[in-house]
Design a protein around this motif. Sequence first.
Motif, PDB file in Angstrom:
ATOM      1  N   ALA A   1     -21.454  42.620  -6.395  1.00 20.91           N
ATOM      2  CA  ALA A   1     -22.424  41.986  -7.294  1.00 20.91           C
ATOM      3  C   ALA A   1     -21.877  41.921  -8.718  1.00 20.91           C
ATOM      4  O   ALA A   1     -22.068  40.924  -9.429  1.00 20.91           O
ATOM      5  CB  ALA A   1     -23.740  42.763  -7.265  1.00 20.91           C
ATOM      6  N   ILE A   2     -21.211  42.991  -9.153  1.00 20.52           N
ATOM      7  CA  ILE A   2     -20.632  43.010 -10.497  1.00 20.52           C
ATOM      8  C   ILE A   2     -19.578  41.915 -10.627  1.00 20.52           C
ATOM      9  O   ILE A   2     -19.572  41.139 -11.598  1.00 20.52           O
ATOM     10  CB  ILE A   2     -20.019  44.395 -10.786  1.00 20.52           C
ATOM     11  N   ALA A   3     -18.671  41.827  -9.665  1.00 23.23           N
ATOM     12  CA  ALA A   3     -17.601  40.831  -9.726  1.00 23.23           C
ATOM     13  C   ALA A   3     -18.161  39.416  -9.726  1.00 23.23           C
ATOM     14  O   ALA A   3     -17.681  38.543 -10.471  1.00 23.23           O
ATOM     15  CB  ALA A   3     -16.643  41.030  -8.562  1.00 23.23           C
ATOM     16  N   ALA A   4     -19.175  39.151  -8.907  1.00 26.58           N
ATOM     17  CA  ALA A   4     -19.749  37.807  -8.843  1.00 26.58           C
ATOM     18  C   ALA A   4     -20.378  37.411 -10.176  1.00 26.58           C
ATOM     19  O   ALA A   4     -20.218  36.266 -10.636  1.00 26.58           O
ATOM     20  CB  ALA A   4     -20.788  37.745  -7.720  1.00 26.58           C
ATOM     21  N   ALA A   5     -21.097  38.339 -10.808  1.00 19.54           N
ATOM     22  CA  ALA A   5     -21.737  38.029 -12.092  1.00 19.54           C
ATOM     23  C   ALA A   5     -20.701  37.810 -13.191  1.00 19.54           C
ATOM     24  O   ALA A   5     -20.834  36.901 -14.017  1.00 19.54           O
ATOM     25  CB  ALA A   5     -22.686  39.163 -12.473  1.00 19.54           C
ATOM     26  N   VAL A   6     -19.664  38.662 -13.216  1.00 22.86           N
ATOM     27  CA  VAL A   6     -18.609  38.491 -14.210  1.00 22.86           C
ATOM     28  C   VAL A   6     -17.917  37.142 -14.015  1.00 22.86           C
ATOM     29  O   VAL A   6     -17.678  36.391 -14.980  1.00 22.86           O
ATOM     30  CB  VAL A   6     -17.589  39.641 -14.130  1.00 22.86           C
ATOM     31  N   ALA A   7     -17.588  36.807 -12.775  1.00 19.12           N
ATOM     32  CA  ALA A   7     -16.909  35.543 -12.492  1.00 19.12           C
ATOM     33  C   ALA A   7     -17.751  34.354 -12.943  1.00 19.12           C
ATOM     34  O   ALA A   7     -17.222  33.378 -13.489  1.00 19.12           O
ATOM     35  CB  ALA A   7     -16.599  35.440 -11.000  1.00 19.12           C
TER      36      ALA A   7
ATOM     37  N   LEU B   1      -6.278  51.297  -6.042  1.00 24.39           N
ATOM     38  CA  LEU B   1      -6.683  49.919  -5.805  1.00 24.39           C
ATOM     39  C   LEU B   1      -5.651  48.902  -6.275  1.00 24.39           C
ATOM     40  O   LEU B   1      -5.847  47.691  -6.117  1.00 24.39           O
ATOM     41  CB  LEU B   1      -8.019  49.645  -6.504  1.00 24.39           C
ATOM     42  N   GLY B   2      -4.563  49.391  -6.873  1.00 21.60           N
ATOM     43  CA  GLY B   2      -3.518  48.485  -7.317  1.00 21.60           C
ATOM     44  C   GLY B   2      -3.849  47.704  -8.568  1.00 21.60           C
ATOM     45  O   GLY B   2      -3.277  46.632  -8.809  1.00 21.60           O
ATOM     46  N   VAL B   3      -4.753  48.242  -9.403  1.00 21.54           N
ATOM     47  CA  VAL B   3      -5.139  47.534 -10.633  1.00 21.54           C
ATOM     48  C   VAL B   3      -4.857  48.371 -11.882  1.00 21.54           C
ATOM     49  O   VAL B   3      -5.380  48.078 -12.956  1.00 21.54           O
ATOM     50  CB  VAL B   3      -6.633  47.128 -10.599  1.00 21.54           C
ATOM     51  N   ALA B   4      -4.029  49.403 -11.750  1.00 24.29           N
ATOM     52  CA  ALA B   4      -3.781  50.293 -12.887  1.00 24.29           C
ATOM     53  C   ALA B   4      -3.219  49.535 -14.086  1.00 24.29           C
ATOM     54  O   ALA B   4      -3.487  49.904 -15.237  1.00 24.29           O
ATOM     55  CB  ALA B   4      -2.824  51.414 -12.480  1.00 24.29           C
ATOM     56  N   ASP B   5      -2.453  48.459 -13.830  1.00 27.75           N
ATOM     57  CA  ASP B   5      -1.883  47.697 -14.933  1.00 27.75           C
ATOM     58  C   ASP B   5      -2.928  46.842 -15.642  1.00 27.75           C
ATOM     59  O   ASP B   5      -2.655  46.279 -16.702  1.00 27.75           O
ATOM     60  CB  ASP B   5      -0.741  46.812 -14.436  1.00 27.75           C
ATOM     61  N   ARG B   6      -4.130  46.763 -15.055  1.00 29.35           N
ATOM     62  CA  ARG B   6      -5.199  45.956 -15.669  1.00 29.35           C
ATOM     63  C   ARG B   6      -6.391  46.804 -16.115  1.00 29.35           C
ATOM     64  O   ARG B   6      -7.444  46.279 -16.444  1.00 29.35           O
ATOM     65  CB  ARG B   6      -5.664  44.872 -14.685  1.00 29.35           C
TER      66      ARG B   6
ATOM     67  N   ALA C   1     -14.619  46.567  -8.927  1.00 29.95           N
ATOM     68  CA  ALA C   1     -14.844  45.119  -8.974  1.00 29.95           C
ATOM     69  C   ALA C   1     -13.586  44.353  -9.369  1.00 29.95           C
ATOM     70  O   ALA C   1     -13.470  43.152  -9.098  1.00 29.95           O
ATOM     71  CB  ALA C   1     -15.969  44.803  -9.959  1.00 29.95           C
ATOM     72  N   LEU C   2     -12.636  45.023  -9.995  1.00 27.86           N
ATOM     73  CA  LEU C   2     -11.492  44.342 -10.597  1.00 27.86           C
ATOM     74  C   LEU C   2     -10.603  43.609  -9.587  1.00 27.86           C
ATOM     75  O   LEU C   2     -10.107  42.516  -9.905  1.00 27.86           O
ATOM     76  CB  LEU C   2     -10.674  45.347 -11.415  1.00 27.86           C
ATOM     77  N   PRO C   3     -10.357  44.124  -8.378  1.00 28.98           N
ATOM     78  CA  PRO C   3      -9.544  43.354  -7.422  1.00 28.98           C
ATOM     79  C   PRO C   3     -10.124  41.977  -7.106  1.00 28.98           C
ATOM     80  O   PRO C   3      -9.390  41.074  -6.701  1.00 28.98           O
ATOM     81  CB  PRO C   3      -9.521  44.245  -6.181  1.00 28.98           C
ATOM     82  N   ARG C   4     -11.430  41.799  -7.302  1.00 33.52           N
ATOM     83  CA  ARG C   4     -12.078  40.507  -7.057  1.00 33.52           C
ATOM     84  C   ARG C   4     -12.032  39.604  -8.284  1.00 33.52           C
ATOM     85  O   ARG C   4     -12.599  38.503  -8.254  1.00 33.52           O
ATOM     86  CB  ARG C   4     -13.532  40.731  -6.626  1.00 33.52           C
ATOM     87  N   LEU C   5     -11.415  40.081  -9.372  1.00 31.83           N
ATOM     88  CA  LEU C   5     -11.351  39.329 -10.633  1.00 31.83           C
ATOM     89  C   LEU C   5      -9.893  39.213 -11.065  1.00 31.83           C
ATOM     90  O   LEU C   5      -9.447  39.875 -12.003  1.00 31.83           O
ATOM     91  CB  LEU C   5     -12.190  40.043 -11.706  1.00 31.83           C
TER      92      LEU C   5
END
Length: 391
Positions: free
Chosen positions: A344-350, A267-272, A239-243
């Motif tokens: 769904a996870i990204a939308a709820a977090v956002a 996914l290119g989010v290792a720094d996050r 979900a993180l790339p969408r946040l």
Amino acid sequence: MLRILTIASLFPDATRPGFGGFVARQTCALAALPDTDVTVIAPLGLPPLLGRRHPRWRALAALPAREAWAGLDVHRPRFPIIPGLGAAHGPLLAARLLPYVARLHRRLRFDVIDAEFFYPDGPAAIAIGRRLGLPVSIKARGGDIHYWGRHRGSAGQVRRAGRAADGLLAVSAALKTDMVALGMPEARILVHYTGVDLARFRPPADRAAAKRSLGLEGPVLLSVGALIARKGHDLAIAALPRLPGATLLIAGEGPEAAALRAQAERLGVADRVRLLGRQPHEALPALHAAADVGLLASASEGLANAWVESLACGVPLVISEAGGARELLDRPEAGRIVARTPEAIAAAVAALLADPPAPETVRAAAERFTWPRNAARLRAHLAGLVAARGG
């Protein structure tokens, strides 16, 4: 005086201070009640002698056979296990504990047996109760029903123990439904919610300062749970790339660690993504204090302690439809229940980040979960089983 024997294969020790910490906190609260005496048996499963050369087993084997732990009298008898053959552990534990408990009972005269995990504790407790003529309660916590209750080798043992127990406890009404589906008697199952230390888990005075103390800035998501497939940490990472700009903290250890690191890199989010490893319970309030959203996309749960601790800190949740999720999130301010998909996870977090609820209104959802209430309900349940036997 109510004399309780608690059998808990999930219980902390010097090598695993956070292992079964929720059982220890419940048991301490129980022992603090008037006219209540609690003796704990926290059995240690060890492989044959050659297998104990591994550092993990050596450390367990070196633990004292009896010690005071947080003021409790804790016995740690050893019993043999066969790694990879969990179906044998119930009978092996029962065989080891029967003579051990019989010796203790001659001196301490227990009134009731309280088994704190369904397998292997439950079948062993039933065997001991039959031998000594004592009523038995078994508590279901989630994985013990969802895994061991369906595993080919142990499912029969779990079902038989559930039918034979004088009383049963479930950490959520949803788990009670699952127990009934396995053939356990509904009338004997009491929903027994977990507790939380509301003095330690509370909203921070300054969440931005709490973030800075951990070297963080921007939105922070916190996921607390073992690094195993059913916890769904991979969905949180997906979900993180969408946040954009959000940091995901994952507190826990387990066999999925390497796969999760690789996924974050891919996914290119290792720094996050920060895999924090196993965290002592004392470190969790500071992590919750820095979080904006608690996140756990489990495939199955009972009612996770981490959920309640998140709410107590004023942190809303995004969780899957698992176990007691709807029992806990009983108001919109507490968070969202979503499908187990990254979208769904990204939308709820956002949505929660865009319009965060007031921490005090989030915390209100956790205020019914306290250890004193948990302990009083447990004592009443156990005393009722003794009275029903004419004790």
